[in-house]
Design an enzyme around this catalytic site. Structure first.
Site, PDB file in Angstrom:
ATOM      1  N   ALA A 254      46.890  42.607  47.956  1.00 39.96           N
ATOM      2  CA  ALA A 254      46.015  43.141  46.724  1.00 39.96           C
ATOM      3  C   ALA A 254      45.464  44.711  47.049  1.00 39.96           C
ATOM      4  O   ALA A 254      44.420  44.852  46.416  1.00 39.96           O
ATOM      5  CB  ALA A 254      44.635  41.982  46.894  1.00 39.96           C
ATOM      6  N   ALA A 255      46.031  45.362  47.821  1.00 40.55           N
ATOM      7  CA  ALA A 255      45.457  46.803  47.940  1.00 40.55           C
ATOM      8  C   ALA A 255      45.735  47.152  46.452  1.00 40.55           C
ATOM      9  O   ALA A 255      44.787  47.953  46.046  1.00 40.55           O
ATOM     10  CB  ALA A 255      46.299  47.386  48.986  1.00 40.55           C
ATOM     11  N   GLY A 256      47.096  47.107  45.850  1.00 43.45           N
ATOM     12  CA  GLY A 256      47.050  47.486  44.398  1.00 43.45           C
ATOM     13  C   GLY A 256      46.229  46.971  43.524  1.00 43.45           C
ATOM     14  O   GLY A 256      45.632  48.111  42.535  1.00 43.45           O
ATOM     15  N   ASP A 257      45.659  45.894  43.683  1.00 38.03           N
ATOM     16  CA  ASP A 257      44.738  45.344  42.781  1.00 38.03           C
ATOM     17  C   ASP A 257      43.282  45.874  43.068  1.00 38.03           C
ATOM     18  O   ASP A 257      42.431  46.294  42.066  1.00 38.03           O
ATOM     19  CB  ASP A 257      44.612  43.842  42.879  1.00 38.03           C
ATOM     20  CG  ASP A 257      46.092  43.296  42.486  1.00 38.03           C
ATOM     21  OD1 ASP A 257      46.630  43.835  41.863  1.00 38.03           O
ATOM     22  OD2 ASP A 257      46.077  42.118  43.359  1.00 38.03           O
TER      23      ASP A 257
HETATM   24  O1  RIB Z   1      48.748  41.707  44.144  1.00 38.37           O
HETATM   25  C1  RIB Z   1      48.346  40.439  45.096  1.00 38.37           C
HETATM   26  C2  RIB Z   1      48.688  39.138  44.275  1.00 38.37           C
HETATM   27  O2  RIB Z   1      50.155  39.337  43.834  1.00 38.37           O
HETATM   28  C3  RIB Z   1      48.519  38.011  44.932  1.00 38.37           C
HETATM   29  O3  RIB Z   1      47.046  37.477  44.917  1.00 38.37           O
HETATM   30  C4  RIB Z   1      49.391  36.932  44.431  1.00 38.37           C
HETATM   31  O4  RIB Z   1      48.750  35.819  43.629  1.00 38.37           O
HETATM   32  C5  RIB Z   1      50.226  37.676  43.674  1.00 38.37           C
HETATM   33  O5  RIB Z   1      49.921  37.544  42.108  1.00 38.37           O
END
Ligand code: RIB
Length: 312
Positions: A254-257
């Site tokens: 989730a660093a990208g998120d």
């Molecule tokens: O970017 C991380 C996410 O990728 C995770 O939370 C997982 O659910 C996938 O969608």
């Protein structure tokens, strides 16, 4: 400061995570890891990242199954203040699940059973009232929703005057075309995604810059290629390299998120692109110091403290 209102188009998953010493090779079993479950899905994570970073209003366009995991995901998103009225409930389909393995260095591999996420259609985008777009400054989309649905979302958002950000994760070469990228203000691939989209190797910053230039030639205004601990390159009519903050990575999930949700928030607040990238880099750095997807996403005061304005 303008009131930051954001639409996020993407996925909702539940993450089942094993942290071990290293990632197994195909056919190998490794024992001794620890297990936890966390809220995830790139769309949901990006929405939460934007909300924690300070967005006044974030609405998620996504789909879940009519099952316990879907209900739990929605309850968590409500707690974060995310608007979920545009989340579709799909009867008879399971909600998205991601199996994640994380090693000692924080690197991961992820396998996603998309389930209900695949049932979000272009018609669902068409059914959204114009007012929802009119009230929003930015649309942020990822590719864990069906590609044609994402393209319709970008197209509608662009027609309604929003800034559009496409995080092409996971990469789908279909989007690397002028017919799609003309609707994209900012594309944000990581190195692997940039390589898949351009057909060029992307391992070094110079190669990331070349890939960014290719993506801007295909029609988007800005390409930001993220490179983990090496920061990112921002390519438009100029090229700028932004360092990552030095941190000890525990889990890069989730660093990208964190990067994308925070970038969307900062732009929606009216910050200039490079300041927004500085915010996004800071949020991503904090997120890798903590385990899990949504549990790792930072709040505004933490980002504020870590923020360093990139040299321009
Ligand atoms: O970017 C991380 C996410 O990728 C995770 O939370 C997982 O659910 C996938 O969608």
């Amino acid at each position: 400061m303008p009131q930051a209102t954001i639409l996020v188009l993407g996925s909702i998953n539940t993450d089942l995570v094993v942290r071990g010493t290293r990632l197994p090779a195909p056919g190998e079993t490794i024992v001794g890891g620890t297990f936890f479950r966390a809220a995830g899905g790139k769309g949901a994570n990006q929405a939460v990242a934007a909300a924690r970073a300070g967005a006044v209003s974030v609405s998620l366009i996504a789909a879940v199954g009519d099952d316990d995991l879907g209900r739990e995901s929605l309850a968590g998103l409500h707690t974060e203040g995310i608007g979920c009225d545009l989340v579709k409930r799909i009867q008879g389909e399971p909600s998205g699940v991601a199996l994640i393995m994380v090693d000692q260095a924080g690197q991961n591999c992820i396998s996603v059973a998309s389930g209900a996420n695949l049932h979000l259609t272009p018609a669902d985008i068409d059914a959204i009232d114009d007012s929802r777009f009119e009230q929003s400054a930015v649309l942020l989309a990822c590719l864990e929703a069906p590609v044609h649905t994402v393209i319709r979302g970008l197209q509608r958002a662009r027609q309604m005057g929003l800034t559009t950000i496409l995080n092409p994760a996971p990469a789908d070469p279909q989007i690397a075309s002028p017919d799609v990228l003309k609707y994209v203000d900012i594309i944000t691939p990581n190195e692997t995604e940039a390589a898949l989209l351009t057909g060029q190797a992307v391992q070094e910053p110079a190669q990331a810059i070349a890939a960014g230039k290719r993506l801007t030639q295909l029609g988007c205004r800005h390409a930001i290629v993220t490179m983990g601990a090496r920061g990112c390159v921002v390519v438009n009519d100029q090229v700028r390299q932004v360092d990552a903050l030095p941190v000890q990575a525990v889990d890069t999930t989730a660093a990208g998120d964190a990067f994308n949700g925070t970038l969307a928030l900062a732009l929606a607040e009216g910050k200039d692109l490079m300041t927004s990238v500085g915010w996004a880099v800071s949020a991503a750095a904090i997120s890798v110091t903590r385990p899990g997807a949504q549990p790792s996403l930072p709040r505004r005061d933490e980002i504020d403290k870590a923020f360093r304005r990139p040299d321009t």
